[in-house]
Write a protein that holds these residues in place. Structure first.
Motif, PDB file in Angstrom:
ATOM      1  N   LEU A 216       0.851  -1.189   0.000  1.00 52.23           N
ATOM      2  CA  LEU A 216       0.000   0.000   0.000  1.00 52.23           C
ATOM      3  C   LEU A 216       0.888   1.241   0.000  1.00 52.23           C
ATOM      4  CD1 LEU A 216      -2.681  -1.058   2.649  1.00 52.23           C
ATOM      5  CD2 LEU A 216      -2.984  -0.977   0.157  1.00 52.23           C
ATOM      6  N   ASP A 217       0.406   2.291  -0.638  1.00 51.75           N
ATOM      7  CA  ASP A 217       1.162   3.540  -0.764  1.00 51.75           C
ATOM      8  C   ASP A 217       0.578   4.562   0.204  1.00 51.75           C
ATOM      9  OD1 ASP A 217       2.665   5.694  -1.522  1.00 51.75           O
ATOM     10  OD2 ASP A 217       1.815   5.884  -3.539  1.00 51.75           O
ATOM     11  N   LEU A 218       1.295   4.829   1.286  1.00 53.15           N
ATOM     12  CA  LEU A 218       0.828   5.763   2.302  1.00 53.15           C
ATOM     13  C   LEU A 218       1.397   7.150   2.037  1.00 53.15           C
ATOM     14  CD1 LEU A 218      -0.706   6.134   5.039  1.00 53.15           C
ATOM     15  CD2 LEU A 218       1.504   5.730   6.164  1.00 53.15           C
ATOM     16  N   ARG A 219       0.525   8.122   1.980  1.00 53.03           N
ATOM     17  CA  ARG A 219       0.935   9.524   1.799  1.00 53.03           C
ATOM     18  C   ARG A 219       0.894  10.205   3.172  1.00 53.03           C
ATOM     19  NH1 ARG A 219      -2.491  12.259  -2.572  1.00 53.03           N
ATOM     20  NH2 ARG A 219      -4.113  11.264  -1.316  1.00 53.03           N
ATOM     21  N   VAL A 220       1.971  10.933   3.511  1.00 55.25           N
ATOM     22  CA  VAL A 220       2.051  11.618   4.798  1.00 55.25           C
ATOM     23  C   VAL A 220       2.509  13.050   4.574  1.00 55.25           C
ATOM     24  CG1 VAL A 220       3.063  11.638   7.103  1.00 55.25           C
ATOM     25  CG2 VAL A 220       2.672   9.454   5.948  1.00 55.25           C
TER      26      VAL A 220
ATOM     27  N   TYR B 189       3.753  20.071   1.317  1.00 56.47           N
ATOM     28  CA  TYR B 189       4.090  19.677   2.691  1.00 56.47           C
ATOM     29  C   TYR B 189       4.218  18.159   2.875  1.00 56.47           C
ATOM     30  CZ  TYR B 189       2.609  24.490   3.436  1.00 56.47           C
ATOM     31  OH  TYR B 189       2.470  25.855   3.362  1.00 56.47           O
ATOM     32  N   LEU B 190       4.518  17.450   1.802  1.00 54.37           N
ATOM     33  CA  LEU B 190       4.654  15.995   1.898  1.00 54.37           C
ATOM     34  C   LEU B 190       6.012  15.606   2.467  1.00 54.37           C
ATOM     35  CD1 LEU B 190       3.133  14.885  -1.538  1.00 54.37           C
ATOM     36  CD2 LEU B 190       2.071  14.692   0.721  1.00 54.37           C
ATOM     37  N   LEU B 191       6.041  14.499   3.200  1.00 53.59           N
ATOM     38  CA  LEU B 191       7.302  13.925   3.651  1.00 53.59           C
ATOM     39  C   LEU B 191       7.846  13.046   2.537  1.00 53.59           C
ATOM     40  CD1 LEU B 191       6.500  12.858   7.333  1.00 53.59           C
ATOM     41  CD2 LEU B 191       7.436  15.018   6.507  1.00 53.59           C
ATOM     42  N   GLU B 192       9.034  13.366   2.065  1.00 54.69           N
ATOM     43  CA  GLU B 192       9.607  12.635   0.934  1.00 54.69           C
ATOM     44  C   GLU B 192      10.756  11.729   1.333  1.00 54.69           C
ATOM     45  OE1 GLU B 192       8.152  12.589  -1.770  1.00 54.69           O
ATOM     46  OE2 GLU B 192       6.963  14.409  -1.890  1.00 54.69           O
ATOM     47  N   ALA B 193      11.332  11.941   2.511  1.00 50.37           N
ATOM     48  CA  ALA B 193      12.484  11.135   2.929  1.00 50.37           C
ATOM     49  C   ALA B 193      12.047   9.702   3.209  1.00 50.37           C
ATOM     50  CB  ALA B 193      13.126  11.760   4.161  1.00 50.37           C
TER      51      ALA B 193
END
Length: 456
Positions: A182-186, A235-239
């Motif tokens: 699953l692809d979780l976006r945070v 404002y997405l977390l990309e790390a």
């Protein structure tokens, strides 16, 4: 600001500025005794001393006030008085505006429609609950406001916890990809950034389910704006973060909750009236109308009841629990432990035995009281166990408000509900249970809401 050593030097200078302490001989016995004489101070020295004292007092006051502010801000959510009736979501006096050193977290599973089509909505629910659990396990639980969204979660953390929260959520994202596909976006956005915009505010209240178990309630339009920004790519977390988060307490052992009346209706409602007061009135009306249609009195009846609470062994949801919580432990051994513990729980429940803090069937009463079947985060979300005709009447009522231009809504029908649990301290009765309609639940209702726009 002066450091401690500098304070000492400054205070010593002030002392000697007024008093000159010398060793002088007094009397014929040559006894050495201190004699204090006044020093003559120039006007310039006197003015400097006054400024210095003012600066010192201001510095100390600032230090004390800053420390008090940090404590007060960090305890912001825990200090909000809780309300006990769900209708309190429409009472503006229950809310407090969030401090600007807090942050809003939005997490949701991208492409959850495909997972629903594949019959994997339980996995989606598990990841949504894991986001909440991971953050609670690195902070003071009662200081973190959160709302479960079905395919994700909305939370808030103080600036002192935001870095650690980001790390554990990246860990949940990694876990979702590796073990659940699953692809979780945070995304994380500062409250201060939201408050720079004209209009929206992040307002927070506390709804008490039972002693020691509260749910957050969000209002003011700030959460909706944050969700728009984050789902729009800001404002997405990309790390990346490879370490598995601590998900102790996350559990998934109850069987799907069968509707006792024919339909589990997942309903989402967003008021779009002229102002906040009109929106609050509309939410009160919606809660009353649903109670009237379902003939339940003051509000929707809890869809979790003794008749549909069923444990089996082994639990069908245990695989998802193992996948989510195994961490770095050896999977085979850990799986055996959970199979054993779930068997013990089944025995205790089946024969109404109390042991190790588990109160047999008394736990069922606590569980029903601690179920979040109704929640609010700028959107009213209610899971309703009703008859088919009642579901139709509710949908007609919502459509009438939509046609009046004051409501956006979405609904989804299913024949059962799913439950995911967070168990913090079973001895103290501290546990929360998230429920959602099966076959998509609130996520499917949200998809439907996007296609139904209120007309003016």
């Amino acid at each position: 600001m002066l450091k401690s050593g500098q304070y000492g030097i400054a205070l010593a200078w002030v002392k000697t500025a007024f008093l000159d302490v010398r060793d002088v001989q007094v009397g014929s016995d040559d006894v050495v005794a201190p004699v204090t004489q006044k020093r003559c101070i120039s006007g310039q020295q006197s003015l400097f001393v006054c400024y210095l004292w003012i600066g010192l007092c201001a510095g100390v006051a600032t230090l004390l006030c800053h420390g008090a502010h940090q404590l007060s801000s960090n305890q912001f959510y825990a200090d909000i008085p809780a309300f006990d009736e769900f209708s309190g979501i429409a009472d503006g006096d229950n809310y407090r505006v969030a401090p600007e050193d807090w942050h809003v977290i939005i997490a949701d599973v991208k492409g959850s429609t495909r997972a629903i089509a594949d019959g994997r909505y339980k996995d989606v629910n598990m990841i949504g609950a894991a986001c909440i659990n991971a953050v609670l396990n690195i902070s003071q639980k009662r200081c973190v406001p959160y709302v479960f969204g079905g395919d994700g979660a909305t939370l808030m953390v103080h600036s002192s916890d935001v870095v650690t929260a980001a790390q554990v959520l990246l860990g949940v994202r990694n876990l979702a990809a590796r073990r659940f596909n699953l692809d979780l976006r945070v995304g994380i956005v500062a409250v201060a950034e939201i408050h720079r915009q004209p209009g929206p505010r992040v307002k927070v209240a506390r709804y008490r389910l039972s002693a020691g178990n509260e749910l957050a309630v969000f209002s003011g339009g700030g959460m909706e704006l944050a969700e728009q920004w984050i789902k729009g790519g800001d404002y997405l977390l990309e790390a990346s973060h490879d370490n598995d988060p601590d998900l102790s307490g996350l559990s998934c052992r109850w069987e799907p909750l069968a509707s006792q009346n024919g339909v589990m209706l997942s309903a989402l409602m967003q008021a779009r009236a002229a102002d906040d007061m009109a929106n609050a009135d509309l939410y009160r009306t919606l809660i009353k109308d649903i109670a009237r249609i379902t003939e339940t009195g003051t509000g929707p009846v809890n869809p979790v009841c003794d008749a549909n609470m069923k444990l089996r062994w082994p639990p069908r949801g245990l695989r998802a629990e193992i996948d989510a919580t195994v961490g770095s432990r050896k999977r085979a051994r850990y799986a055996l432990e959970l199979y054993f513990y779930s068997l013990v729980q089944w025995v205790l429940d089946r024969f109404n035995i109390s042991a190790g803090g588990y109160r047999g069937r008394g736990y069922r009463v606590e569980l029903r009281n601690n179920t979040d079947y109704q929640r609010f985060d700028d959107t009213l979300r209610i899971l309703i166990d009703c008859k088919p005709a009642q579901a139709t009447a509710i949908e007609a009522m919502l459509e009438a408000h939509a046609q009046n231009g004051v409501l956006r809504y979405g609904v989804h029908r299913s024949d059962s509900a799913l439950m995911t649990c967070l168990v913090f301290n079973i001895d103290k009765g501290e546990h929360i249970h998230f429920v959602d309609g099966s076959d998509g639940g609130f996520t499917a209702a949200a998809k439907n809401m996007r296609s139904k726009k209120a007309t003016a």
